[in-house]
Scaffold this motif. Structure first.
Motif, PDB file in Angstrom:
ATOM      1  N   TYR A  79       7.836  -2.813  -8.352  1.00  0.00           N
ATOM      2  CA  TYR A  79       8.731  -2.829  -9.504  1.00  0.00           C
ATOM      3  C   TYR A  79       8.760  -1.422 -10.101  1.00  0.00           C
ATOM      4  O   TYR A  79       8.076  -0.516  -9.615  1.00  0.00           O
ATOM      5  CB  TYR A  79       8.257  -3.844 -10.556  1.00  0.00           C
ATOM      6  CG  TYR A  79       6.774  -3.746 -10.875  1.00  0.00           C
ATOM      7  CD1 TYR A  79       6.310  -2.994 -11.944  1.00  0.00           C
ATOM      8  CD2 TYR A  79       5.824  -4.410 -10.089  1.00  0.00           C
ATOM      9  CE1 TYR A  79       4.954  -2.896 -12.223  1.00  0.00           C
ATOM     10  CE2 TYR A  79       4.469  -4.319 -10.361  1.00  0.00           C
ATOM     11  CZ  TYR A  79       4.040  -3.557 -11.431  1.00  0.00           C
ATOM     12  OH  TYR A  79       2.697  -3.453 -11.703  1.00  0.00           O
ATOM     13  N   GLY A  80       9.547  -1.210 -11.150  1.00  0.00           N
ATOM     14  CA  GLY A  80       9.596   0.137 -11.724  1.00  0.00           C
ATOM     15  C   GLY A  80      10.574   0.277 -12.861  1.00  0.00           C
ATOM     16  O   GLY A  80      11.083  -0.712 -13.406  1.00  0.00           O
ATOM     17  N   LEU A  81      10.875   1.528 -13.220  1.00  0.00           N
ATOM     18  CA  LEU A  81      11.713   1.848 -14.375  1.00  0.00           C
ATOM     19  C   LEU A  81      13.011   2.520 -13.942  1.00  0.00           C
ATOM     20  O   LEU A  81      13.083   3.170 -12.898  1.00  0.00           O
ATOM     21  CB  LEU A  81      10.955   2.772 -15.334  1.00  0.00           C
ATOM     22  CG  LEU A  81       9.597   2.275 -15.836  1.00  0.00           C
ATOM     23  CD1 LEU A  81       8.980   3.288 -16.785  1.00  0.00           C
ATOM     24  CD2 LEU A  81       9.717   0.905 -16.500  1.00  0.00           C
ATOM     25  N   PHE A  96       6.288   1.517  -9.157  1.00  0.00           N
ATOM     26  CA  PHE A  96       4.921   0.968  -9.182  1.00  0.00           C
ATOM     27  C   PHE A  96       4.702   0.104  -7.938  1.00  0.00           C
ATOM     28  O   PHE A  96       5.578  -0.662  -7.554  1.00  0.00           O
ATOM     29  CB  PHE A  96       4.707   0.078 -10.416  1.00  0.00           C
ATOM     30  CG  PHE A  96       4.864   0.786 -11.731  1.00  0.00           C
ATOM     31  CD1 PHE A  96       3.840   1.566 -12.243  1.00  0.00           C
ATOM     32  CD2 PHE A  96       6.029   0.650 -12.468  1.00  0.00           C
ATOM     33  CE1 PHE A  96       3.983   2.208 -13.468  1.00  0.00           C
ATOM     34  CE2 PHE A  96       6.184   1.294 -13.689  1.00  0.00           C
ATOM     35  CZ  PHE A  96       5.159   2.075 -14.195  1.00  0.00           C
ATOM     36  N   GLY A  97       3.513   0.211  -7.349  1.00  0.00           N
ATOM     37  CA  GLY A  97       3.147  -0.645  -6.235  1.00  0.00           C
ATOM     38  C   GLY A  97       1.778  -1.231  -6.442  1.00  0.00           C
ATOM     39  O   GLY A  97       0.883  -0.570  -6.979  1.00  0.00           O
ATOM     40  N   GLY A  98       1.573  -2.495  -6.085  1.00  0.00           N
ATOM     41  CA  GLY A  98       0.275  -3.131  -6.213  1.00  0.00           C
ATOM     42  C   GLY A  98       0.117  -3.841  -7.545  1.00  0.00           C
ATOM     43  O   GLY A  98       1.038  -3.938  -8.355  1.00  0.00           O
ATOM     44  N   GLY A 145      -3.554  -0.101  -6.712  1.00  0.00           N
ATOM     45  CA  GLY A 145      -2.145   0.172  -6.929  1.00  0.00           C
ATOM     46  C   GLY A 145      -1.835   1.648  -7.030  1.00  0.00           C
ATOM     47  O   GLY A 145      -2.738   2.499  -7.027  1.00  0.00           O
ATOM     48  N   TYR A 146      -0.550   1.966  -7.105  1.00  0.00           N
ATOM     49  CA  TYR A 146      -0.114   3.348  -7.289  1.00  0.00           C
ATOM     50  C   TYR A 146       1.056   3.385  -8.270  1.00  0.00           C
ATOM     51  O   TYR A 146       1.760   2.392  -8.482  1.00  0.00           O
ATOM     52  CB  TYR A 146       0.293   4.001  -5.955  1.00  0.00           C
ATOM     53  CG  TYR A 146       1.476   3.350  -5.273  1.00  0.00           C
ATOM     54  CD1 TYR A 146       2.791   3.605  -5.663  1.00  0.00           C
ATOM     55  CD2 TYR A 146       1.284   2.452  -4.210  1.00  0.00           C
ATOM     56  CE1 TYR A 146       3.868   3.008  -5.043  1.00  0.00           C
ATOM     57  CE2 TYR A 146       2.352   1.845  -3.582  1.00  0.00           C
ATOM     58  CZ  TYR A 146       3.648   2.124  -3.999  1.00  0.00           C
ATOM     59  OH  TYR A 146       4.719   1.514  -3.389  1.00  0.00           O
ATOM     60  N   GLU A 147       1.243   4.552  -8.847  1.00  0.00           N
ATOM     61  CA  GLU A 147       2.409   4.820  -9.685  1.00  0.00           C
ATOM     62  C   GLU A 147       3.001   6.132  -9.205  1.00  0.00           C
ATOM     63  O   GLU A 147       2.291   7.127  -9.045  1.00  0.00           O
ATOM     64  CB  GLU A 147       2.026   4.960 -11.151  1.00  0.00           C
ATOM     65  CG  GLU A 147       3.209   5.366 -12.038  1.00  0.00           C
ATOM     66  CD  GLU A 147       2.759   5.873 -13.401  1.00  0.00           C
ATOM     67  OE1 GLU A 147       3.615   6.431 -14.116  1.00  0.00           O
ATOM     68  OE2 GLU A 147       1.579   5.729 -13.733  1.00  0.00           O
ATOM     69  N   GLY A 200       0.808  -1.203   0.000  1.00  0.00           N
ATOM     70  CA  GLY A 200       0.000   0.000   0.000  1.00  0.00           C
ATOM     71  C   GLY A 200       0.844   1.257   0.000  1.00  0.00           C
ATOM     72  O   GLY A 200       2.067   1.218  -0.208  1.00  0.00           O
ATOM     73  N   LEU A 201       0.186   2.386   0.273  1.00  0.00           N
ATOM     74  CA  LEU A 201       0.837   3.693   0.291  1.00  0.00           C
ATOM     75  C   LEU A 201       0.582   4.315   1.652  1.00  0.00           C
ATOM     76  O   LEU A 201      -0.560   4.653   1.988  1.00  0.00           O
ATOM     77  CB  LEU A 201       0.253   4.581  -0.813  1.00  0.00           C
ATOM     78  CG  LEU A 201       0.774   6.019  -0.883  1.00  0.00           C
ATOM     79  CD1 LEU A 201       2.254   6.041  -1.281  1.00  0.00           C
ATOM     80  CD2 LEU A 201      -0.045   6.838  -1.888  1.00  0.00           C
TER      81      LEU A 201
END
Length: 250
Positions: free
Chosen positions: A227-229, A243-245, A167-169, A92-93
């Motif tokens: 995960y992410g860039l 990125f989460g979720g 999710g969130y970005e 979560g956030l």
């Protein structure tokens, strides 16, 4: 270790969401208040006391020393409330957990960052990215606060047939430094953190060079929900998107 197909799918989904995000003016994070504690003193006087029949038992007047007053102090912090509260996690956030009802999550983030800069409302799950959850979802929603986006749907691995936080970005390619600035993981990894810092907190992480031919940038993978860039895979390359979720596109 994720398969190239998994990493590509996650990254393409991120890119689709990045491209769809609003350029509205971000909202400034609120400044935490200061608290001042006032000084106090106290003096207690004990009167003369005489025991009948014994003049020697007279207790002289005694003054209790005043309690030392607390030092005047103002509690301040240089860290914005947003970076203290909105910790980027795999579940979560901040205090908002994946699977929670949208209204409470939006109100929570608004209480920290102020009004949002964009809200799609409830739309077709393919309106801004693939949020169809394998055909189970009937609607999706994205709410933006600058370069932070929250995703909601009515179907995911967290719940089915009810609206919830999925999710969130955080971050947009080429927009590091835009509000809200400084959000980070429990170990202080955020936008601009080096790959070597990412591995220090997440030794199980893997990095991938991506594929320019199909528009997949370098990326990292910690788990299915984090995960992410990246700008590249060398130690001094850095994180550009987190990125989460279980976000849209999976």
């Amino acid at each position: 270790m994720p398969t190239s197909r998994t990493v590509a799918a996650l990254t393409v989904a991120g890119l689709m969401l990045v491209a769809a995000c609003s350029d509205d003016e971000p909202t400034t994070s609120p400044t935490p208040p200061s608290f001042t504690f006032a000084s106090t003193t106290s003096t207690t006087t004990v009167p003369d006391t005489t025991v009948p029949g014994d003049d020697s038992s007279t207790v002289p007047e005694t003054t209790v020393p005043p309690t030392p007053p607390p030092t005047d102090a103002t509690t301040t912090t240089t860290e914005p409330l947003s970076t203290q509260e909105l910790i980027l996690r795999g579940d979560g956030l901040g205090s908002a957990r994946f699977g929670a009802a949208p209204q409470g999550v939006v109100e929570y983030v608004t209480s920290v960052l102020g009004g949002n800069t964009g809200d799609t409302g409830w739309v077709d799950p393919f309106a801004f990215a693939d949020c169809g959850a394998g055909g189970a979802a009937t609607k999706a929603r994205r709410v933006d606060w600058g370069v932070l986006s929250l995703l909601f749907s009515d179907a995911s691995t967290y719940a089915i047939d009810r609206e919830h936080f999925i999710g969130y970005e955080y971050g947009r390619v080429g927009e590091i430094g835009d509000e809200p600035v400084g959000l980070h993981t429990p170990g202080d990894v955020g936008l601009g953190s080096r790959v070597i810092d990412l591995f220090a907190e997440f030794p199980e992480a893997s990095v991938n060079e991506g594929d320019e031919d199909v528009g997949i940038p370098p990326n990292y993978y910690v788990s299915d929900v984090f995960y992410g860039l990246l700008t590249g895979t060398a130690d001094d390359d850095f994180v550009t998107v987190i990125f989460g979720g279980y976000g849209c596109g999976e």
